[in-house]
Design an enzyme around this catalytic site. Structure first.
Site, PDB file in Angstrom:
ATOM      1  CB  SER A   1      -0.854  -0.003   1.261  1.00 11.51           C
ATOM      2  OG  SER A   1      -1.352   1.290   1.510  1.00 11.51           O
ATOM      3  CB  SER A   2       0.566   4.580  -1.538  1.00 10.71           C
ATOM      4  OG  SER A   2      -0.697   5.003  -1.075  1.00 10.71           O
ATOM      5  CB  CYS A   3      -0.586   4.092   3.950  1.00  8.03           C
ATOM      6  SG  CYS A   3      -0.781   2.412   4.501  1.00  8.03           S
TER       7      CYS A   3
ATOM      8  CE1 TYR B   1      -3.824  -2.607   5.370  1.00 11.16           C
ATOM      9  CE2 TYR B   1      -2.786  -0.613   4.531  1.00 11.16           C
ATOM     10  CZ  TYR B   1      -3.449  -1.807   4.308  1.00 11.16           C
ATOM     11  OH  TYR B   1      -3.731  -2.199   3.023  1.00 11.16           O
TER      12      TYR B   1
ATOM     13  CE  LYS C   1      -1.605  -4.719   3.051  1.00 12.54           C
ATOM     14  NZ  LYS C   1      -1.894  -5.848   2.159  1.00 12.54           N
TER      15      LYS C   1
ATOM     16  CG  ASN D   1      -5.530   6.556  -1.216  1.00 11.01           C
ATOM     17  OD1 ASN D   1      -4.304   6.540  -1.213  1.00 11.01           O
ATOM     18  ND2 ASN D   1      -6.228   7.063  -0.235  1.00 11.01           N
TER      19      ASN D   1
ATOM     20  CG  HIS E   1     -10.096   3.725   2.099  1.00 11.16           C
ATOM     21  ND1 HIS E   1     -10.175   2.351   1.963  1.00 11.16           N
ATOM     22  CD2 HIS E   1      -8.947   3.975   2.762  1.00 11.16           C
ATOM     23  CE1 HIS E   1      -9.102   1.813   2.526  1.00 11.16           C
ATOM     24  NE2 HIS E   1      -8.346   2.766   3.013  1.00 11.16           N
TER      25      HIS E   1
HETATM   26  P1  GDP Z   1      -5.919   7.634   4.130  1.00  7.92           P
HETATM   27  O1  GDP Z   1      -5.606   7.933   2.697  1.00  7.92           O
HETATM   28  O2  GDP Z   1      -5.171   6.463   4.658  1.00  7.92           O
HETATM   29  O3  GDP Z   1      -5.759   8.858   5.000  1.00  7.92           O
HETATM   30  O4  GDP Z   1      -7.419   7.137   4.207  1.00  7.92           O
HETATM   31  P2  GDP Z   1      -8.883   7.742   3.996  1.00  7.92           P
HETATM   32  O5  GDP Z   1      -9.344   7.431   2.635  1.00  7.92           O
HETATM   33  O6  GDP Z   1      -9.702   7.195   5.127  1.00  7.92           O
HETATM   34  O7  GDP Z   1      -8.801   9.311   4.195  1.00  7.92           O
HETATM   35  C1  GDP Z   1      -8.265  10.185   3.258  1.00  7.92           C
HETATM   36  C2  GDP Z   1      -8.496  11.635   3.650  1.00  7.92           C
HETATM   37  O8  GDP Z   1      -9.892  11.939   3.456  1.00  7.92           O
HETATM   38  C3  GDP Z   1      -8.191  12.003   5.103  1.00  7.92           C
HETATM   39  O9  GDP Z   1      -7.608  13.308   5.097  1.00  7.92           O
HETATM   40  C4  GDP Z   1      -9.576  12.065   5.738  1.00  7.92           C
HETATM   41  O10 GDP Z   1      -9.626  12.915   6.865  1.00  7.92           O
HETATM   42  C5  GDP Z   1     -10.400  12.637   4.594  1.00  7.92           C
HETATM   43  N1  GDP Z   1     -11.845  12.393   4.705  1.00  7.92           N
HETATM   44  C6  GDP Z   1     -12.790  13.338   4.564  1.00  7.92           C
HETATM   45  N2  GDP Z   1     -14.015  12.826   4.767  1.00  7.92           N
HETATM   46  C7  GDP Z   1     -13.845  11.504   4.992  1.00  7.92           C
HETATM   47  C8  GDP Z   1     -14.749  10.437   5.239  1.00  7.92           C
HETATM   48  O11 GDP Z   1     -15.954  10.586   5.303  1.00  7.92           O
HETATM   49  N3  GDP Z   1     -14.201   9.196   5.397  1.00  7.92           N
HETATM   50  C9  GDP Z   1     -12.868   8.977   5.328  1.00  7.92           C
HETATM   51  N4  GDP Z   1     -12.401   7.743   5.492  1.00  7.92           N
HETATM   52  N5  GDP Z   1     -11.979   9.982   5.123  1.00  7.92           N
HETATM   53  C10 GDP Z   1     -12.464  11.224   4.952  1.00  7.92           C
END
Ligand code: GDP
Length: 326
Positions: free
Chosen positions: A114-116, A143, A147, A172, A186
């Site tokens: 994963s890129s994280c 996580y 990975k 993502n 996500h």
């Molecule tokens: P990340 O890429 O590992 O940080 O995973 P996410 O997809 O959960 O979040 C990506 C970004 O989207 C973060 O900055 C979150 O705070 C923002 N975000 C905004 N609204 C939402 C939401 O409803 N759900 C999630 N998961 N992230 C959100």
């Protein structure tokens, strides 16, 4: 023209571990167009964290190729709430499947990272060599560490035993069969659902987590599946390889795009009490593009298609053509 393959997939028994997830399903759809024998096993029949059971199943079915797409995954909140499962389940799945694959002579294994896993404050775009050069992002540390161990398990098997085990770091992902739960999913599927529900109810405000300023890159899972096949055929290296589209956008821009696609016209409010996570993580994809793979699905088109899928599968009256939530 793509160069001749390093590894010939035709006629091979290919096991997609994790075939019920978004990635696994996309891999199955893509592999069904190839002359391969597909192997899958439902979770109720085989627990991938149980080493003896994994070995027994593999002995019976003798996969020659393994794609390890099984993982405990989730959005920023799910990661924060359940670090134990994100660390332990992923470590156990990787350990059992990768070691069993080595012991039983699997010819080629592809592990999905994963890129994280990259350090939080990486230069952008992120090159593969930045791995393990700095501290990780707090919100998905468990996580990410699991990975990273998966990548290392592949590398160790290559170094010590000469196995053709490879690993990739997808950015993502999104697409059909994603987790559309607004709490655990996500950002992209979570917002698709939230904006859709708001529109359906006639709400005038939608809350988006964080500041809206983090930047993220999104790849459609069909593009990912194509990339995985491409790597099985054309890639063999101990340094894992990035899979992305090389373009990112802010969460605010993503929210505005999703509002437009779902037809929501109200206000978007950002909630700074929610975590932002990594400020940005755009992948450098020059290695994979040099191998002849390129993403095909533009983001807006991919989101529209994913929204149509969501409407058809997650809404009660979808069969009647209505866009209403249950
Ligand atoms: P990340 O890429 O590992 O940080 O995973 P996410 O997809 O959960 O979040 C990506 C970004 O989207 C973060 O900055 C979150 O705070 C923002 N975000 C905004 N609204 C939402 C939401 O409803 N759900 C999630 N998961 N992230 C959100």
């Amino acid at each position: 023209m793509t160069a001749a393959a390093l590894y010939d997939l035709s006629g091979k028994r290919v096991w997609v571990a994790g075939h019920r997830g978004m990635v696994g399903r996309a891999l199955l759809r893509r592999l069904s167009r190839e002359a391969v024998e597909l192997l899958t096993v439902p979770r109720e029949e085989l627990d991938l964290t149980e080493g003896a059971a994994v070995r027994a199943w593999m002995r019976r079915h003798r996969p020659q190729v393994v794609i390890l797409a099984a993982a405990r995954v989730g959005g920023i909140l799910a990661n924060a709430r359940r670090p134990v499962e994100f660390l332990e389940q992923n470590l156990r799945i990787e350990l059992e499947v990768i070691s069993a694959s080595a012991e039983l002579g699997v010819e080629k294994l592809l592990f999905l990272g994963s890129s994280c896993i990259y350090p939080r404050d990486c230069p952008q775009p992120i090159r593969e060599e930045y791995l393990l050069t700095g501290p990780l992002e707090e919100t998905n540390r468990a996580y990410a560490l699991a990975k990273i161990c998966g990548l290392e398990l592949c590398r160790a098997r290559r170094r010590q035993e000469g196995r053709d085990f490879i690993a990739c770091m997808p950015t993502n992902l999104y697409g059909p069969h994603d987790d559309f739960d607004p709490e655990t999913g996500h950002v992209l599927p979570a917002l698709l659902r939230r904006f859709h529900e708001a529109k359906s109810r006639g709400d005038t405000e939608v809350v988006v987590w964080g500041s809206g300023t983090p930047r993220r890159e999104f790849l459609h899972v069909e593009d990912l599946a194509e990339a995985c096949l491409h790597l099985l055929r054309h890639f063999s290296d101990e340094i894992p390889i990035n899979i992305g589209c090389g373009r990112d956008l802010t969460i605010r821009e993503l929210a505005e795009t999703i509002a437009r696609i779902t037809g929501y016209r109200g206000r978007i409010r950002f909630d700074p009490a929610r975590p932002d996570g990594t400020p940005e993580k755009r992948l450098d994809i020059s290695r994979i593009t040099a191998l002849g793979w390129r993403p095909q699905i533009p983001l807006e088109e991919g989101i529209r298609e994913t929204y149509r899928w969501f409407l058809a599968h997650h809404t009660a009256r979808a069969a009647d053509g209505a866009e209403q939530m249950p």
